[in-house]
Write a protein that holds these residues in place. Sequence first.
Motif, PDB file in Angstrom:
ATOM      1  N   ASN A  29       0.819  -1.216   0.000  1.00 39.42           N
ATOM      2  CA  ASN A  29       0.000   0.000   0.000  1.00 39.42           C
ATOM      3  C   ASN A  29       0.854   1.267   0.000  1.00 39.42           C
ATOM      4  O   ASN A  29       0.351   2.360   0.290  1.00 39.42           O
ATOM      5  CB  ASN A  29      -0.934   0.003   1.209  1.00 39.42           C
ATOM      6  CG  ASN A  29      -0.178  -0.029   2.538  1.00 39.42           C
ATOM      7  OD1 ASN A  29       1.054  -0.010   2.562  1.00 39.42           O
ATOM      8  ND2 ASN A  29      -0.899  -0.083   3.628  1.00 39.42           N
ATOM      9  N   ALA A  30       2.146   1.128  -0.331  1.00 38.06           N
ATOM     10  CA  ALA A  30       3.087   2.247  -0.467  1.00 38.06           C
ATOM     11  C   ALA A  30       3.517   2.833   0.866  1.00 38.06           C
ATOM     12  O   ALA A  30       4.139   3.887   0.901  1.00 38.06           O
ATOM     13  CB  ALA A  30       2.529   3.357  -1.361  1.00 38.06           C
ATOM     14  N   SER A  31       3.189   2.181   1.974  1.00 35.75           N
ATOM     15  CA  SER A  31       3.659   2.673   3.266  1.00 35.75           C
ATOM     16  C   SER A  31       4.982   2.006   3.624  1.00 35.75           C
ATOM     17  O   SER A  31       5.293   0.907   3.166  1.00 35.75           O
ATOM     18  CB  SER A  31       2.628   2.392   4.363  1.00 35.75           C
ATOM     19  OG  SER A  31       2.460   0.994   4.558  1.00 35.75           O
ATOM     20  N   LEU A  32       5.775   2.704   4.412  1.00 37.61           N
ATOM     21  CA  LEU A  32       7.040   2.190   4.921  1.00 37.61           C
ATOM     22  C   LEU A  32       6.965   2.189   6.435  1.00 37.61           C
ATOM     23  O   LEU A  32       6.675   3.218   7.052  1.00 37.61           O
ATOM     24  CB  LEU A  32       8.196   3.080   4.456  1.00 37.61           C
ATOM     25  CG  LEU A  32       9.552   2.809   5.122  1.00 37.61           C
ATOM     26  CD1 LEU A  32      10.133   1.496   4.636  1.00 37.61           C
ATOM     27  CD2 LEU A  32      10.518   3.956   4.875  1.00 37.61           C
ATOM     28  N   TRP A  33       7.219   1.039   7.057  1.00 34.87           N
ATOM     29  CA  TRP A  33       7.269   0.934   8.511  1.00 34.87           C
ATOM     30  C   TRP A  33       8.717   0.950   8.945  1.00 34.87           C
ATOM     31  O   TRP A  33       9.592   0.365   8.300  1.00 34.87           O
ATOM     32  CB  TRP A  33       6.589  -0.349   8.995  1.00 34.87           C
ATOM     33  CG  TRP A  33       5.099  -0.287   8.971  1.00 34.87           C
ATOM     34  CD1 TRP A  33       4.283  -0.585   7.920  1.00 34.87           C
ATOM     35  CD2 TRP A  33       4.237   0.083  10.049  1.00 34.87           C
ATOM     36  NE1 TRP A  33       2.966  -0.416   8.273  1.00 34.87           N
ATOM     37  CE2 TRP A  33       2.910  -0.004   9.581  1.00 34.87           C
ATOM     38  CE3 TRP A  33       4.462   0.493  11.356  1.00 34.87           C
ATOM     39  CZ2 TRP A  33       1.811   0.289  10.386  1.00 34.87           C
ATOM     40  CZ3 TRP A  33       3.373   0.791  12.164  1.00 34.87           C
ATOM     41  CH2 TRP A  33       2.061   0.692  11.678  1.00 34.87           C
ATOM     42  N   LEU A  34       8.965   1.620  10.069  1.00 32.80           N
ATOM     43  CA  LEU A  34      10.311   1.808  10.574  1.00 32.80           C
ATOM     44  C   LEU A  34      10.295   1.613  12.081  1.00 32.80           C
ATOM     45  O   LEU A  34       9.384   2.080  12.767  1.00 32.80           O
ATOM     46  CB  LEU A  34      10.781   3.228  10.234  1.00 32.80           C
ATOM     47  CG  LEU A  34      12.224   3.601  10.500  1.00 32.80           C
ATOM     48  CD1 LEU A  34      13.135   2.885   9.532  1.00 32.80           C
ATOM     49  CD2 LEU A  34      12.386   5.116  10.353  1.00 32.80           C
TER      50      LEU A  34
END
Length: 813
Positions: free
Chosen positions: A695-700
Amino acid sequence: MKIQSLLHSALLLGTLFASQVVLTAQEGRWQLFTNTWNVLETIETDDHYWSFAQGGIVRFDKDDPADFVKYTNIETGQLLETFSAACLDSAGTIWVGSRSGGLSSFDGVAWRQHQLLSFEGQILRHVAALYTDPDGRVWIAARAVNSGFPEPSVLVVADNEVRVLTNPELHIALMVHRFVKGRDNSTWAVGISLADHRSLFAIRFKSANHLFALPVDGLELNTGNNRVYASVDGEGDFWCGSESGLARLRNDELEHFPAASHGLPDFLSGMAVDNEGDVQVYNGHHYYHLQDTDWQARDKQDLIGSSNRITDMLFEDSGRLWLATLQGVAIIEDDTEDFFSTAEGLPADWIYAIVNTKDEGILCRTANGLGLFDLQSWRIIRNDNEVSSNLIIDFDADDEDNLWSIAGGNGNTFVNSYGNGRWSKFGNEEIGLDDSVQLSHIIHERSGGAWLSHDIGVSHFNGAAWTLHSIEDTLQPYREFRFMLLDEAGLWLTSMSRYPIGETQSGAPIVRPIAQLHFFKDGEWTSYGSAEGLNAGASGLRNLCRDADGNIWTSAWQISPNSEQTPGGLFKIDGNDIQEFDLIRPGYERQELLVNQIACGEDGRVWIAFADWIGSSDGRGSPGGLSVFDGTKFQHLDDEGRLPAEGVLSIDINADNEAFFSMAKFQVALLRDTGVSRITAPFASFPNKMQCRANASLWLSSSAGLARYSKIPTSLNALGGQSAPTLRMRLAPNPLISAESRSLQLRVQTASFAPLTISIRDLRGVMRFQHTEASGPGPAVLRIDLDGLPAGSYIVQARQGKNLAAEMLTIVR
């Protein structure tokens, strides 16, 4: 000379010239998921309790603590992981300082950042103390960060003007640790002399229209670890001390109480005074009362326990003495003693500090929230809908942004799940594991369940209960299960075993490390090791990923040939076929390589993140960075200085085969065909894992919590009826590195004769620059001087009528 606290950037639209190189950064939005239970400071207003923690600031409604507002780094613009001080001024503005993020304020509507300068113009980002005096002025003790022993500054905010006090006004170069209110409404500054970095000094600033300082001469107490405390008693006497003693200023006469000659312990932690002048000092297990000129020890071992320690003291308004300890709080009144712990309703037994409330109650700061005592019972004030701890060990998210994580805190480790805006928590008791079991990694299951690896096997959650699966063999007591990968075939995981092969002369076991790869499905285990060609060496298998063809990839540190340990590199597992690839950089001999993480792209490439390459035969070594393996050869990507020499910490590949990676210097970056774009991460600490979702999100994740980065369009069309924007803009250089360039070039394709407005905002939405000029259809190249703008990320907008174009700009100082 007056120095303003806010440097308003002098950005001038100047000479036009052609643009050369364009690197466009992704514009995006961060959201933080942090824990705010570890309360470091509190502020009470008429209607609210403010709780300050390293994970954020929470404002609780007094009548209904479930009604709260949370502010994180995103809203405040502050690095709250390094929170240091807070105060409330007479206008109701909240002031917040940190050890590396400077000063912020909140006026009830919006947050603002303030740049602090010393008298010599040095930027001060370490705020050591904040204080509001009875006249409404805000006192700030600040110094530079990471510059040895910098000359610190005392600043005063009054009538919207910031004044920096000079050394002649201070009479001594003083590193202030705290401010204290004097009986005559004067302000005391207490800290360490910069002459020797060990002597304790106090300075009094008279309350007048002009400020001048009166030093307390001779107040020199050895303060080896900079522990400083001070107070004013009910008689107006000023008390000031360090761990080696204290002093009293009475009627302009100074009396010293060195610990060695007054029956005090060698180490003092703090003090408390009541309205009648009663003075107590404490050092951990004991506290001491001043009787005339002698100190009398009050041993309360029977109350607080032999293994307990005092952390804070407070005189209640009624005169009762409160002791905060590592196991609860105690009340001392004449011969009456009482003790409270979690069994009586406290949120935690470890008490940091205690303060009086406005309605004669007691507020305790703890590691698990606020404890409010209304003189009858305890009430816990905190936001329970949070991750268990900001120390994130591992996490895994799905494409709907549901998430599982392992978080450590307060000596415990918890498994958390997140979905639909709510957090759930599982401790070892719910999972069915002993407290000694170390949790390693977690992976999300498509059905909503999860797999958890630890040092005795793996556990599976099916939505209702946890089930333990372990490998029954002789190595099992020495095995630590590590990385996991779940695909349609089953569960893959790595392990590191320590096989006993003998003992030393002292009887200590000698073990041989054995790394293996395992496959688990339907209760059956299949294992791969050195016999199958998986030569992982002593470092073990570090990562797992699956490529577009279904092959499993894993990696190990590369060990030099002269080592007695088995070398390891990059491995590809295709069914029962295992291929090994040496991780060699052209021009360098085989050497030890620190592989932090690997990631598989949908285009078949494998990305490898390295820390420093160390130990070549000629002693050169070589920098870390990124490598890409296309199945036949490696391409190292630290050429031309595009990547940092200190190495890459973590990496993941998005659906467009773009590489997001984290690094020690710039934290987060995006590598595309056009170049490297740096993204300012919302953490002061280094990211330890990142994960791209469809979904184009980046988790960090980091030791300061979890964050989610969502990309948003860089070109916005406000017309609605047109299919494409008619206004375009490009920035160069981007990122802008001040050592190379101070000017930003804007290449704009205008659409009409309407006025063109260029604006620059920071990520909090604060306008930092705006300029409007006449324009006509066609191309234009503009230059803006950014010399006064601090390092960070900004949104640059070009607006012409209803047309809008926007790009993200990164400035590196």
